[in-house]
Design a protein around this motif. Structure first.
Motif, PDB file in Angstrom:
ATOM      1  N   LEU A 103       0.811  -1.218   0.000  1.00  9.98           N
ATOM      2  CA  LEU A 103       0.000   0.000   0.000  1.00  9.98           C
ATOM      3  C   LEU A 103       0.839   1.259   0.000  1.00  9.98           C
ATOM      4  O   LEU A 103       0.538   2.225  -0.703  1.00  9.98           O
ATOM      5  N   PHE A 104       1.911   1.273   0.798  1.00 11.00           N
ATOM      6  CA  PHE A 104       2.632   2.522   1.035  1.00 11.00           C
ATOM      7  C   PHE A 104       4.100   2.485   0.640  1.00 11.00           C
ATOM      8  O   PHE A 104       4.829   3.443   0.874  1.00 11.00           O
ATOM      9  N   GLY A 105       4.573   1.362   0.090  1.00 13.19           N
ATOM     10  CA  GLY A 105       5.953   1.317  -0.365  1.00 13.19           C
ATOM     11  C   GLY A 105       6.964   1.353   0.755  1.00 13.19           C
ATOM     12  O   GLY A 105       7.947   2.078   0.709  1.00 13.19           O
ATOM     13  N   GLY A 106       6.729   0.575   1.796  1.00 11.02           N
ATOM     14  CA  GLY A 106       7.683   0.496   2.904  1.00 11.02           C
ATOM     15  C   GLY A 106       7.748   1.772   3.695  1.00 11.02           C
ATOM     16  O   GLY A 106       6.742   2.285   4.153  1.00 11.02           O
ATOM     17  N   ASP A 107       8.939   2.332   3.887  1.00 11.53           N
ATOM     18  CA  ASP A 107       9.118   3.511   4.721  1.00 11.53           C
ATOM     19  C   ASP A 107       8.775   4.808   4.012  1.00 11.53           C
ATOM     20  O   ASP A 107       8.826   5.875   4.617  1.00 11.53           O
ATOM     21  N   ASP A 108       8.455   4.724   2.706  1.00 10.68           N
ATOM     22  CA  ASP A 108       8.141   5.942   1.966  1.00 10.68           C
ATOM     23  C   ASP A 108       6.651   6.270   2.052  1.00 10.68           C
ATOM     24  O   ASP A 108       6.067   6.849   1.144  1.00 10.68           O
ATOM     25  N   ARG A 109       6.028   5.883   3.157  1.00 14.44           N
ATOM     26  CA  ARG A 109       4.595   6.096   3.343  1.00 14.44           C
ATOM     27  C   ARG A 109       4.274   7.587   3.315  1.00 14.44           C
ATOM     28  O   ARG A 109       4.953   8.395   3.931  1.00 14.44           O
ATOM     29  N   GLU A 110       3.216   7.929   2.606  1.00 14.14           N
ATOM     30  CA  GLU A 110       2.808   9.328   2.514  1.00 14.14           C
ATOM     31  C   GLU A 110       2.296   9.812   3.869  1.00 14.14           C
ATOM     32  O   GLU A 110       1.554   9.118   4.547  1.00 14.14           O
ATOM     33  N   GLU A 111       2.709  10.999   4.247  1.00 16.24           N
ATOM     34  CA  GLU A 111       2.302  11.537   5.539  1.00 16.24           C
ATOM     35  C   GLU A 111       0.804  11.809   5.531  1.00 16.24           C
ATOM     36  O   GLU A 111       0.256  12.326   4.560  1.00 16.24           O
ATOM     37  N   VAL A 112       0.152  11.462   6.620  1.00 17.18           N
ATOM     38  CA  VAL A 112      -1.301  11.576   6.690  1.00 17.18           C
ATOM     39  C   VAL A 112      -1.746  13.030   6.805  1.00 17.18           C
ATOM     40  O   VAL A 112      -2.706  13.452   6.198  1.00 17.18           O
TER      41      VAL A 112
END
Length: 610
Positions: A297-306
């Protein structure tokens, strides 16, 4: 005293039966004599009572007046308290959001908690079914998520994360209850209302465009970050069903009392929810681990900030953009100055930059203050490009521009309310008028003119009734309507109600043949009963093209319909409701329509403007 002694002596020597008569007679004489003396002295007991003591009727009238006055004052005080409380609550939320945007998440949490406490005590119906409360909870959840992202570690991180989950769960409970009761898109009167003095909608929350559906889907996105479970799968599926229905209903938000607004979604919600559902179902079935699902869903640690991004001055960039889009969709512009949050109350109320024709400002001061920022996009041609794109977008739709359509819908709303309850319609002896008087007119009871939004079917019935009136009666009704509208003090640049007189005088109604769709509009043929010839009209829709209105009809052209065309700003405008042709379509109209569709277009003159 001598009289009393004499009376006693007489009674002692008189039989009992006569004693009673003497006592009564003397009593009456004594009373009369006393009354006479009192009257002469100006102090008759009865007279004194009549002059100084109010009657029961007078007492009752005075009590009623005082009671009504007390009730009126109580209502005024309640209204003042309500507006005062709403303003304070809104300011707390806004201050918390500004601190959040500056990166001061702890201060934001404190302010949002204050807002929730204040709302629970002072905001009417701030309960477990309130979208205003759910909005405040989401603001608090966003601030908590910022602490998780930027500050918290160790035990604090675990604590804040758990608190965030509990807050989101509480908000989600409210949203899902409103979805189940089909009221998520039906705002209660204390959640959102139309302010007649401002001509716009207002709410206890500072960002009304997020109230309800947007907040709900933001909350479900938090669910997508949680540990997958049957409950998260159920919540995501419920949200997907809601989005499909909301889009099918054209994003309509209903207000308690009858008015309606056009809501807004970003357009990517269904794709995002589908991805959430795919990964959560895979974990629940044992096909994936949670970490693999989150990586997908978020590509590991590159998660988009909420959380939303903001400037150092606390301006909510993303929220500002959403508000601008919402205002534009309603036909209104927002002041381009970043330090000003004013929005037009009517289309084209603000002045625009004379160079780029794009940037709008509420005042000269705002324009001067924003020049340092705006001159870059103005001189580079970027703003002019935006203006051209907007103009092109409006021209491609074969319908009115957003601002024009908003004005027409407002005019129609006021006109239909007035017409349905008018004396002229009551005197009209037609089936169409009788249907409106029986089915539609009672719905307006208790509502002020223009404050109730009707459905498509009722709107069509009122249009049919108006066109069934004799021309003289229709013009008389339109004249009274204009006088009534003059009583309302609309802001400068408000609805041009005088166009109704043109509608009543030059409107064309009845059966039409739709023969061609073009980029500029749709061509409709009509047999003029007075001139006994066929006329063609190039007409546009109000909020969407006539072609899109007929998308559900798979019949080939020509299509025979019943509607009406009216003039508006030198254009031919379809009234907005289209029905199948009524009765038999004349042979002349059918022949002309078939010929036109088959390529013989030269015989009919097309009227493009009025």
């Amino acid at each position: 005293e001598r009289a009393t002694l004499l009376l006693v002596a007489i009674l002692r020597s008189t039989p009992f039966s006569l004693c009673a008569i003497i006592i009564i007679s003397c009593s009456c004489l004594f009373t009369q004599d006393t009354a006479t003396v009192s009257h002469r002295c100006g102090s008759h007991p009865a007279l004194h009572q009549n002059q100084n003591m109010p009657s029961n009727k007078k007492k009752s009238s005075t009590v009623d007046k005082k009671k009504k006055q007390q009730e009126r004052l109580a209502k005024q005080n309640t209204a003042q308290d309500f507006h005062s409380n709403v303003s304070e609550f809104r300011q707390l939320l806004l201050s918390g959001r500004k601190e959040y945007a500056k990166g001061r998440a702890y201060d934001a949490v404190e302010l949002q908690n204050q807002a929730l406490a204040f709302g629970s005590k002072n905001i009417h119906r701030f309960d477990d079914d309130s979208l205003v409360k759910a909005h405040a909870l989401m603001e608090l959840a966003l601030a908590k998520s910022a602490i998780q992202t930027d500050f918290a570690t160790g035990e604090e991180l675990a604590k804040v994360r758990q608190e965030g989950r509990e807050i989101s769960a509480e908000a989600l409970k409210i949203f899902e209850h409103r979805v189940a009761s089909k009221t998520l898109t039906k705002f209660r009167k204390e959640e959102c209302w139309i302010d007649a003095s401002l001509g716009e909608y207002v709410s206890p929350v500072p960002h009304t465009e997020r109230l309800g559906p947007v907040d709900y889907l933001q909350c479900v996105s938090f669910v997508g970050l949680e540990d997958p479970s049957p409950d998260t799968v159920r919540s995501i599926k419920l949200a997907m069903d809601f989005v499909r229905k909301f889009e099918a209903d054209r994003h309509v938000i209903e207000l308690e009392g009858g008015a309606a607004l056009e809501g807004m979604l970003a357009g990517e919600e269904l794709d995002k929810l589908t991805a959430y559902l795919r990964e959560h179902e895979a974990v629940v079935r044992g096909q994936k681990s949670k970490s693999d699902a989150m990586d997908s869903l978020f590509g590991g640690d590159d998660r988009e900030e909420v959380r939303h991004t903001g400037s150092l001055m606390g301006k909510m960039k993303l929220s500002h953009k959403k508000l601008a889009k919402d205002a534009d969709k309603m036909g209104y512009k927002q002041c381009e100055n970043a330090d000003c949050d004013k929005v037009e109350s009517q289309p084209r109320q603000f002045s625009t930059c004379t160079r780029c024709k794009w940037a709008s400002y509420c005042s000269k001061e705002c324009q001067v203050g924003d020049w340092k920022r705006h001159k870059k996009e103005c001189k580079s041609g970027e703003a002019a490009k935006k203006a051209q794109e907007e103009e092109t977008q409006n021209k491609k739709k074969s319908c009115l521009m957003v601002g024009q359509s908003q004005q027409v819908l407002m005019i129609v709303s006021y006109l239909h309310h007035f017409a349905a309850t008018s004396e002229e319609l009551k005197r009209t002896r037609t089936e169409d008028a009788a249907r409106v008087l029986f089915r539609v007119a009672p719905k307006f009871n208790g509502f002020q003119v223009g404050t109730m939004q009707l459905g498509v079917q009722d709107t069509a019935l009122i249009w049919n009734a108006i066109w069934s009136m004799e021309k003289q009666q229709r013009q008389k009704m339109c004249g009274k309507f204009l006088l009534k509208m003059n009583e309302f003090q609309f802001p400068k640049g408000g609805p041009q109600f005088d166009v109704v007189m043109e509608w009543g005088l030059h409107g064309v109604s009845g059966n039409f043949a739709i023969v061609k769709h073009t980029k500029k509009g749709t061509i409709l043929l009509h047999k003029d009963p007075e001139a006994d010839d066929i006329k063609g009209y190039l007409a546009v829709g109000i909020t969407q093209s006539i072609e899109s209105l007929l998308a559900a009809i798979s019949d080939p052209l020509p299509i025979y319909v019943n509607t009406a065309l009216v003039p508006f700003k030198k254009m031919v405008l379809c009234q907005g409701t289209i029905d199948r042709a009524h009765g038999n379509v004349s042979n002349e109209l059918q022949a002309a329509a078939r010929a036109f569709v088959n390529g013989d277009e030269g015989k009919v003159k097309i009227i493009e403007s009025v």
